[in-house]
Write a protein that holds these residues in place. Structure first.
Motif, short mmCIF file in Angstrom:
data_model
loop_
_atom_site.label_atom_id
_atom_site.label_comp_id
_atom_site.label_asym_id
_atom_site.label_seq_id
_atom_site.Cartn_x
_atom_site.Cartn_y
_atom_site.Cartn_z
N VAL A 1 66.28 74.71 47.70
CA VAL A 1 65.67 75.82 48.44
C VAL A 1 64.44 76.34 47.70
O VAL A 1 63.37 76.54 48.30
CB VAL A 1 66.69 76.95 48.66
CG1 VAL A 1 65.99 78.20 49.20
CG2 VAL A 1 67.79 76.52 49.61
N LYS B 1 70.41 70.03 54.37
CA LYS B 1 71.06 71.33 54.48
C LYS B 1 72.38 71.23 55.23
O LYS B 1 73.39 71.80 54.81
CB LYS B 1 70.14 72.33 55.19
CG LYS B 1 70.72 73.73 55.30
CD LYS B 1 69.75 74.69 55.95
CE LYS B 1 70.35 76.08 56.03
NZ LYS B 1 69.42 77.05 56.67
N GLU C 1 61.53 74.03 47.87
CA GLU C 1 61.16 73.72 49.26
C GLU C 1 61.35 72.24 49.57
O GLU C 1 60.56 71.62 50.29
CB GLU C 1 59.71 74.15 49.54
CG GLU C 1 59.50 75.65 49.38
CD GLU C 1 58.07 76.08 49.66
OE1 GLU C 1 57.19 75.20 49.76
OE2 GLU C 1 57.83 77.29 49.79
N TYR D 1 75.08 81.01 51.52
CA TYR D 1 75.14 79.91 52.48
C TYR D 1 76.38 79.93 53.37
O TYR D 1 76.38 79.32 54.44
CB TYR D 1 75.11 78.57 51.73
CG TYR D 1 74.00 78.50 50.71
CD1 TYR D 1 72.66 78.46 51.10
CD2 TYR D 1 74.27 78.50 49.33
CE1 TYR D 1 71.63 78.40 50.17
CE2 TYR D 1 73.25 78.43 48.40
CZ TYR D 1 71.94 78.38 48.81
OH TYR D 1 70.92 78.33 47.88
N LEU E 1 64.45 71.22 50.70
CA LEU E 1 65.66 71.16 51.52
C LEU E 1 65.30 70.83 52.95
O LEU E 1 64.72 71.65 53.67
CB LEU E 1 66.40 72.50 51.45
CG LEU E 1 67.76 72.54 52.16
CD1 LEU E 1 68.74 71.57 51.49
CD2 LEU E 1 68.33 73.95 52.15
#
Length: 298
Positions: free
Chosen positions: A19, A29, A22, A80, A24
């Protein structure tokens, strides 16, 4: 339970890193969240009625060490997954109830933490992560700080590592943390490329890696020592293929230390390209903390 804890914590840290960098993708995910949910559901199978956790169902003995680690990484997993509040409330109540009147947590079922000072520092450092959300635990942490400051083992490197990290994390305003840090730092092995700690007389062991991981956590909290912290980071990375971080507890601490240090440099753009005849060195954001050396052949 230990297996599921390691999988859950390591996937959490990997997801955090993807994450932050950047990297992902939607597919990654979806897969990562599926794994997290599976390991979370499996962990709940080892939960007792009072909120504590047990290592296995065949021997349903409550584990303070395991309970503290589970809530630590469930807290991370909240980013999450939907995790019910009562899991935290009941587990934290169980953990705090195990504190002695002098502030210590007794080492009954611990793994690396073999003495009262290190085990107390370890457990209280996890409670400290919740003290802003649940202020009633601030007094519990304060009692543990007092105990650690009066009972740390000045002659044991591992004790110095765990206790120093705890005092820096809690931002203790006493001079003890600087005394411990000075003693701990003085026992480091320093080369041109690496900084690490070694208590074994011959080959590097998982204890050496674990102590060095705590060293990275400590140095990472002191901005003027980021350069030295990078040398510790580099050494831990160099040991990963040799030791595979052999134990679950050392693996969790190592991954946490590496992740926290790497996250400090996420927003720094680094692109380096060096060419020499047919050879090329290329360092990008995704490899800048891993690429250490490049040999040019003439």
């Amino acid at each position: 339970a230990l297996h599921n804890l390691f999988k859950f914590s390591s996937d959490n840290l990997r997801l955090d890193y993807l994450v932050l960098t950047e990297q992902l993708t939607p597919v990654l995910k979806m897969q990562a969240l599926l794994y997290l949910q599976q390991f979370y559901t499996s962990l709940l199978m080892f939960r007792n009625l009072d909120g504590s956790f047990m290592e296995n169902t065949r021997n349903p003995q409550k584990s303070l060490w395991l309970t503290a680690n589970v809530v630590k990484f469930l807290r991370h997993g909240r980013r999450y997954l939907k995790i019910y509040e009562e899991i935290f409330l009941e587990a934290l109540a169980y953990i705090s109830s195990m504190q002695g009147s002098d502030g210590r947590f007794e080492c009954i079922d611990c793994y690396s933490e073999k003495s009262s000072d290190t085990f107390t520092a370890f457990i209280a450092s996890i409670l400290d992560e919740f003290s802003q959300i649940y202020p009633k635990y601030q007094s519990v942490v304060r009692k543990s700080i007092d105990f650690v400051e009066n009972n740390y083992n000045y002659s044991d490197i591992y004790s110095l590592a765990v206790c120093t990290n705890f005092l820096f994390q809690t931002d203790s305003d006493s001079e003890h943390k600087y005394v411990l840090f000075k003693k701990f730092a003085s026992q480091a092995i320093i080369t041109s490329e690496h900084i690490y700690w070694q208590v074994s007389e011959s080959n590097i062991t998982q204890t050496d890696v674990l102590i060095s991981a705590y060293g990275l956590l400590i140095f990472n909290q002191i901005p003027e020592l980021y350069g030295e912290a990078f040398k510790i980071y580099s050494w831990i990375i160099s040991q990963s293929t040799k030791l595979k971080y052999q134990s679950i507890d050392s693996s969790i601490i190592c991954l946490e230390a590496l992740s926290k240090f790497a996250s400090r440099f996420i927003n720094i753009t680094t692109i380096l390209e060096v060419k020499h005849e047919s050879q090329k060195l290329l360092v990008r954001n995704t490899t800048r903390l891993i690429q250490q050396t490049f040999e040019v052949f003439y």
